[in-house]
Design a protein around this motif. Structure first.
Motif, PDB file in Angstrom:
ATOM      1  N   TRP A  76       3.448   7.203  -2.431  1.00 49.20           N
ATOM      2  CA  TRP A  76       4.111   8.474  -1.506  1.00 49.20           C
ATOM      3  C   TRP A  76       3.925   7.538  -0.283  1.00 49.20           C
ATOM      4  O   TRP A  76       3.630   8.319   1.046  1.00 49.20           O
ATOM      5  CB  TRP A  76       4.388   9.569  -2.075  1.00 49.20           C
ATOM      6  CG  TRP A  76       4.744  10.063  -2.789  1.00 49.20           C
ATOM      7  CD1 TRP A  76       3.809  10.368  -4.537  1.00 49.20           C
ATOM      8  CD2 TRP A  76       6.124  10.489  -3.329  1.00 49.20           C
ATOM      9  NE1 TRP A  76       4.959  10.585  -5.113  1.00 49.20           N
ATOM     10  CE2 TRP A  76       6.231  10.258  -4.495  1.00 49.20           C
ATOM     11  CE3 TRP A  76       7.474  10.257  -2.475  1.00 49.20           C
ATOM     12  CZ2 TRP A  76       7.196  10.874  -4.925  1.00 49.20           C
ATOM     13  CZ3 TRP A  76       8.605   9.867  -2.773  1.00 49.20           C
ATOM     14  CH2 TRP A  76       8.331  10.264  -4.230  1.00 49.20           C
ATOM     15  N   SER A  77       3.088   6.655   0.042  1.00 47.56           N
ATOM     16  CA  SER A  77       2.639   5.520   1.770  1.00 47.56           C
ATOM     17  C   SER A  77       1.753   6.710   1.866  1.00 47.56           C
ATOM     18  O   SER A  77       0.710   6.567   2.863  1.00 47.56           O
ATOM     19  CB  SER A  77       3.654   6.068   2.297  1.00 47.56           C
ATOM     20  OG  SER A  77       3.561   7.433   3.251  1.00 47.56           O
ATOM     21  N   LYS A 101       7.580   0.399   8.276  1.00 48.96           N
ATOM     22  CA  LYS A 101       7.295  -0.280   6.182  1.00 48.96           C
ATOM     23  C   LYS A 101       6.995   1.687   6.238  1.00 48.96           C
ATOM     24  O   LYS A 101       5.825   2.508   6.370  1.00 48.96           O
ATOM     25  CB  LYS A 101       6.460  -0.848   6.494  1.00 48.96           C
ATOM     26  CG  LYS A 101       6.810  -1.889   6.398  1.00 48.96           C
ATOM     27  CD  LYS A 101       5.492  -2.859   6.828  1.00 48.96           C
ATOM     28  CE  LYS A 101       6.351  -4.228   6.363  1.00 48.96           C
ATOM     29  NZ  LYS A 101       5.065  -5.334   6.106  1.00 48.96           N
ATOM     30  N   MET A 102       8.247   2.468   5.258  1.00 48.90           N
ATOM     31  CA  MET A 102       7.341   3.556   4.607  1.00 48.90           C
ATOM     32  C   MET A 102       6.633   3.396   3.453  1.00 48.90           C
ATOM     33  O   MET A 102       5.804   4.428   3.602  1.00 48.90           O
ATOM     34  CB  MET A 102       8.613   4.187   3.901  1.00 48.90           C
ATOM     35  CG  MET A 102       9.888   3.632   4.596  1.00 48.90           C
ATOM     36  SD  MET A 102      11.634   4.422   3.376  1.00 48.90           S
ATOM     37  CE  MET A 102      11.241   5.820   2.893  1.00 48.90           C
ATOM     38  N   LEU A 103       6.484   2.580   2.977  1.00 51.31           N
ATOM     39  CA  LEU A 103       5.105   2.059   2.006  1.00 51.31           C
ATOM     40  C   LEU A 103       3.567   2.084   2.325  1.00 51.31           C
ATOM     41  O   LEU A 103       2.913   3.554   1.802  1.00 51.31           O
ATOM     42  CB  LEU A 103       5.379   1.090   0.928  1.00 51.31           C
ATOM     43  CG  LEU A 103       4.052   0.512   0.050  1.00 51.31           C
ATOM     44  CD1 LEU A 103       4.425   2.175  -0.808  1.00 51.31           C
ATOM     45  CD2 LEU A 103       4.217  -0.723  -0.205  1.00 51.31           C
ATOM     46  N   THR A 104       3.658   2.149   3.603  1.00 44.19           N
ATOM     47  CA  THR A 104       2.493   1.798   4.887  1.00 44.19           C
ATOM     48  C   THR A 104       2.200   3.072   5.254  1.00 44.19           C
ATOM     49  O   THR A 104       0.649   3.005   6.275  1.00 44.19           O
ATOM     50  CB  THR A 104       2.179   1.196   4.377  1.00 44.19           C
ATOM     51  OG1 THR A 104       2.509   0.659   6.844  1.00 44.19           O
ATOM     52  CG2 THR A 104       1.644  -0.410   3.946  1.00 44.19           C
ATOM     53  N   TYR A 105       2.872   3.984   5.740  1.00 44.58           N
ATOM     54  CA  TYR A 105       2.592   5.039   6.362  1.00 44.58           C
ATOM     55  C   TYR A 105       1.495   5.590   6.659  1.00 44.58           C
ATOM     56  O   TYR A 105       0.495   6.297   7.782  1.00 44.58           O
ATOM     57  CB  TYR A 105       4.104   5.789   7.368  1.00 44.58           C
ATOM     58  CG  TYR A 105       4.246   5.511   8.440  1.00 44.58           C
ATOM     59  CD1 TYR A 105       4.177   5.451   9.503  1.00 44.58           C
ATOM     60  CD2 TYR A 105       4.031   7.469   8.524  1.00 44.58           C
ATOM     61  CE1 TYR A 105       4.550   6.085  10.804  1.00 44.58           C
ATOM     62  CE2 TYR A 105       4.231   8.450   9.917  1.00 44.58           C
ATOM     63  CZ  TYR A 105       3.981   7.714  11.079  1.00 44.58           C
ATOM     64  OH  TYR A 105       4.081   8.027  11.863  1.00 44.58           O
ATOM     65  N   GLU A 106       1.663   6.675   5.455  1.00 48.58           N
ATOM     66  CA  GLU A 106       0.713   8.009   5.385  1.00 48.58           C
ATOM     67  C   GLU A 106      -0.308   7.083   5.682  1.00 48.58           C
ATOM     68  O   GLU A 106      -1.440   7.922   6.617  1.00 48.58           O
ATOM     69  CB  GLU A 106       1.388   8.641   4.334  1.00 48.58           C
ATOM     70  CG  GLU A 106       2.106   9.471   4.450  1.00 48.58           C
ATOM     71  CD  GLU A 106       2.310  10.528   5.634  1.00 48.58           C
ATOM     72  OE1 GLU A 106       1.232  10.725   5.849  1.00 48.58           O
ATOM     73  OE2 GLU A 106       3.017  11.359   6.349  1.00 48.58           O
ATOM     74  N   LEU A 127      -1.348   2.951  -3.067  1.00 51.36           N
ATOM     75  CA  LEU A 127      -0.836   3.542  -1.978  1.00 51.36           C
ATOM     76  C   LEU A 127       0.576   4.207  -2.964  1.00 51.36           C
ATOM     77  O   LEU A 127       0.961   4.092  -3.916  1.00 51.36           O
ATOM     78  CB  LEU A 127       0.125   2.928  -1.419  1.00 51.36           C
ATOM     79  CG  LEU A 127      -0.634   2.287   0.116  1.00 51.36           C
ATOM     80  CD1 LEU A 127       0.150   1.367   0.694  1.00 51.36           C
ATOM     81  CD2 LEU A 127      -2.038   2.716   0.325  1.00 51.36           C
ATOM     82  N   HIS A 146      10.322   9.392   7.358  1.00 53.27           N
ATOM     83  CA  HIS A 146       9.812   8.204   6.220  1.00 53.27           C
ATOM     84  C   HIS A 146      10.182   8.973   5.544  1.00 53.27           C
ATOM     85  O   HIS A 146       9.748   8.056   3.941  1.00 53.27           O
ATOM     86  CB  HIS A 146       8.279   7.907   7.022  1.00 53.27           C
ATOM     87  CG  HIS A 146       8.184   7.016   7.816  1.00 53.27           C
ATOM     88  ND1 HIS A 146       8.347   6.105   8.480  1.00 53.27           N
ATOM     89  CD2 HIS A 146       7.770   8.206   9.023  1.00 53.27           C
ATOM     90  CE1 HIS A 146       7.855   5.697   9.662  1.00 53.27           C
ATOM     91  NE2 HIS A 146       7.129   6.800  10.123  1.00 53.27           N
TER      92      HIS A 146
END
Length: 802
Positions: free
Chosen positions: A549-550, A616-621, A547, A212
């Motif tokens: 860095w996710s 989706k990178m934005l919401t992964y973490e 958010l 990601h």
């Protein structure tokens, strides 16, 4: 009559007043003895004998009277011994006490009235009266007034020694249950260390594969265990001490400053002068140095002393400075990197807030750790005595898998302050349920403390719900207006009456410093704010998640909303309402220990799972963290998904399992690493094991050195150890001694990746191994480490070859 000192007899729960009085008497020249303030007594001394000697050798006794005092076995024994030895006794009245309740030894004595001691003017008048009385009766107990530095240090020690909130009530309960033959009050230094331990946080030089990020990898922080906080002070003259609320960071910095003050008193030229400041008191001063100057207790300018290291600066509460906190941190960082920077400084901050604009990048970070199982057991045994086993059965279930459950009481018990609260609540009602949510726990604790004030017949006591409303409005407004934790009295009185404030102070809800008030603990403030938030409606303070860095950034109402979820009567409805606006926060509320319906939990888990697998990178973490805290009931499903042929689902499941952690998950992931048919499953499993960290080291080492597994599997296990970092160093060193050349070479390369200086002597020897491949691997590893010693070893080897 003896020419000895004047002995101060008091109840430990009233130590804040007793310390203030003792410091002021000492600073006026009185030869006074008080256990917590006398620099001749240290932790480890024979406390009982010290108390007895202090009474036997005193000229008089000052007794701090209150209902708690007259009920205390220890205090009554001190009075009786003084009376038996014909010592004069001077009572000072701290709380209302009927004359019929006065101890026999002082029934006919005149007293000095300190009942309104929180009013500084009234306190000063009564102090003057007491000094005059002592001067009349014991002029030989007055010496010259100490110098300015001694007076400052005495007052500082008294302030830093003052009460510990709910812990004092825990101690009070323990003392009330003490056997009749207990000779003296407990040693106040006996249980002085609250924090479980400390670790340095460093950036690991290795990377973890992460699809990601744009570069395909991410660095991660690694914890390096410290023997004690003293090791951190010795290694780093300046650092930031972080921890969760109640983890012991403030207790630790206060103890460090207190011990430094004691050492300075005993040996004025061996240690820097400690200066302890509350950052929330930084108001209109334009620079941090101006703030320091304002609170500097002497006429001189502290700039040069700070720069030379003659003053050690202790700054508490980086995250508590209110709306202008980020602006002040920027100024603080500029000062710390400038020409006039202090040589010695420790700063405390809440762990969750030490990020972004509040982070001071160039300073090392030390973390106050959570309590371990043995520490929880010892802490409980110190106070609960024969009730310990039944309490621990609730906190530490036999099924160790439940320890990792986010709903478990074990999670609360790992926090020292919350463990003290659990002990207090349990001691008052051992047959009732122990709450798993911070808000629910604080409500039970405050109710018990408030009821205790009613039992003491404290004046101005009002019903609990009325008190809740007043303090709720105050706490809510402080957060809503982004005020610092210390607020002026004129602001407080808009919400809480002066009478209710006095009772709240007695109950340890609040602290008062001159004309400013603060809640004793952040968890108490958040609980009271939740009362008011529930009254006006949570939707008025809910906002969409932010958010970065996710990862989801914490927001100022998070903990209040979580506390509200633990005390509301309509929990399902509240969680659904929160989830509509911020699904991540809804998950954290559930994880705080709520009894939420299964359908609500499944619905939120499934939505988060869909976000994880969407790519989706934005919401992964953010989705990963939120899913993991409610993922315990879904572990079986997640383990099956690790073997899936869908890469996104497989990797998401492994990441969640790594976040949850625990013995069973490590065991299942090791099985996947060793026996899965697909190499992609093995890779996913080892990455998850590496993220779990130390708990996986033993299994990874066994896998790496065992001939039962394929070379690819063994190589993956070694790479997993490298990803874990320095904690796995002993295991990698064990592989260096392996009989298989290929494994030795891989392990040596791994040592080079870790760049640990301690392995240089070993690699210098393996440079001259019989296996030339091992020699070249050692040379490359030493060059990676790159220190002068390492490079000289390689050069010496090359010269020998030529």
């Amino acid at each position: 009559m003896t020419d000895g000192h004047i002995f101060l007899s008091y109840r430990s729960i009233e130590a804040d007043f007793a310390l203030k009085l003792a410091a002021d008497l000492k600073n006026a020249g009185v030869n006074l003895w008080m256990d917590r303030l006398d620099i001749g007594i240290h932790a480890g001394d024979d406390w009982v004998q010290s108390l007895q000697d202090a009474i036997d050798n005193c000229a008089a006794v000052i007794a701090v009277l209150s209902p708690d005092y007259v009920q205390s076995k220890y205090c009554r024994r001190e009075l009786k011994r003084a009376d038996t030895l014909a010592r004069s006794i001077f009572p000072v009245l701290l709380q209302n006490l009927e004359r019929t309740e006065w101890p026999f030894e002082i029934q006919e004595k005149q007293y000095i009235d300190f009942r309104n001691w929180q009013d500084e003017n009234d306190y000063r008048q009564q102090l003057t009266d007491l000094l005059q009385t002592l001067q009349e009766h014991f002029p030989t107990q007055f010496g010259s007034v100490p110098d300015a530095e001694t007076r400052y240090l005495t007052s500082l020690i008294a302030e830093l020694e003052s009460r510990k909130g709910v812990l004092e009530y825990v101690e009070l309960s323990a003392q009330a249950d003490a056997p009749d033959d207990t000779p003296a009050r407990p040693d106040p230094y006996q249980f002085d260390e609250w924090a479980a331990g400390f670790s340095m946080l460093v950036e690991n030089p290795t990377t973890i594969a992460n699809r990601h990020q744009d570069d395909g990898s991410r660095t991660h922080q690694e914890k390096i265990a410290l023997k004690s906080i003293a090791e951190a002070v010795e290694k780093h003259p300046r650092f930031v001490l972080i921890g969760e609320p109640g983890a012991g960071k403030t207790t630790t910095i206060r103890k460090l400053a207190r011990d430094a003050a004691r050492t300075r008193l005993e040996n004025p030229h061996t240690v820097p002068l400690p200066l302890f400041l509350y950052l929330p008191q930084w108001s209109e001063e334009s620079t941090p140095l101006d703030f320091v100057r304002k609170h500097w207790p002497f006429q001189t300018d502290p700039t040069g002393l700070l720069k030379r290291g003659d003053v050690f600066l202790y700054l508490d509460g980086l995250n508590e400075m209110g709306a202008k906190g980020a602006e002040k941190v920027e100024k603080l960082q500029a000062w710390l990197s400038g020409e006039d920077a202090p040589t010695h400084v420790i700063i405390t901050c809440r762990a969750g807030d030490y990020t972004g604009d509040l982070k001071i990048g160039e300073l090392p970070t030390v973390q106050a750790e959570e309590l371990s199982e043995p520490q929880i057991r010892q802490f409980a045994a110190n106070y609960l005595k024969e009730k310990t086993d039944s309490f621990l059965e609730r906190i530490l279930p036999d099924d160790k898998a439940r320890w990792e459950d986010a709903h478990s009481l074990f999670r609360l018990a790992r926090n020292p302050y919350l463990l003290a609260a659990l002990i207090f609540v349990y001691d008052k009602a051992p047959d009732s349920d122990l709450p798993r949510n911070n808000g629910a726990l604080m409500q039970k604790m405050t109710r018990a403390l408030w009821d205790r004030e009613k039992q003491k017949q404290t004046l101005d006591w009002i019903p609990f719900e009325d008190m809740e409303t007043q303090f709720g409005k105050l706490a809510f407004s402080m957060i809503d207006e982004a005020r610092p934790v210390d607020v002026p009295m004129n602001f407080v009185l808009q919400f809480v009456s002066a009478e209710t404030l006095r009772v709240g102070y007695n109950a340890n809800f609040i602290e008062q410093k001159k004309e400013e008030i603060r809640f004793y603990h952040q968890s108490i403030q958040e609980y009271f704010a939740a009362i008011q938030l529930g009254a006006i409606g949570v939707e008025r303070r809910l906002s969409a998640p932010k958010l970065s860095w996710s990862s989801r950034q914490s927001q100022k109402w998070d903990e209040v909303i979580i506390a509200l979820s633990g005390i509301t009567k309509r929990v399902d409805l509240l969680i659904k309402l929160i989830a509509e606006k911020d699904i991540y926060l809804a998950a954290y509320c559930i994880a705080s220990g709520l009894k939420v319906s299964k359908s609500v939990v499944e619905n939120i888990f499934n939505k988060l799972w869909q976000q994880l697998c969407s790519g989706k990178m934005l919401t992964y973490e953010a989705s990963l963290k939120a899913t993991s805290v409610i993922g315990q009931p879904f572990i079986g499903k997640l383990l099956k998904t690790v073997y899936s042929d869908k890469p996104d689902s497989r990797e998401a499941a492994a990441d969640i399992l790594a976040e949850i952690g625990g013995e069973n998950i490590v065991k299942e992931l090791l099985y996947a690493l060793r026996y899965a048919n697909e190499n992609s499953t093995k890779v996913v499993a080892v990455n998850a094991l590496a993220q779990i960290g130390e708990a996986a080291i033993s299994g990874l080492l066994d896998t790496a050195v065992s001939y039962h597994y394929a070379p690819f599997t063994r190589d993956l296990a070694l790479k997993g150890l490298v990803q874990i970092g320095h904690a796995s160093l002993p295991s990698i060193l064990a592989i260096v001694g392996h009989v298989t050349s290929s494994m030795r070479i891989e392990a040596i390369y791994a040592l080079g990746v870790l760049r640990d200086k301690t392995v240089i002597p070993l690699l210098s020897k393996t440079l001259f191994d019989d296996d030339s491949n091992v020699c070249y691997a050692s040379a490359e590893a030493l060059e990676r480490i790159g220190t002068l010693e390492a490079l000289e070893a390689v050069e010496y080897w090359r010269q020998g070859k030529s």
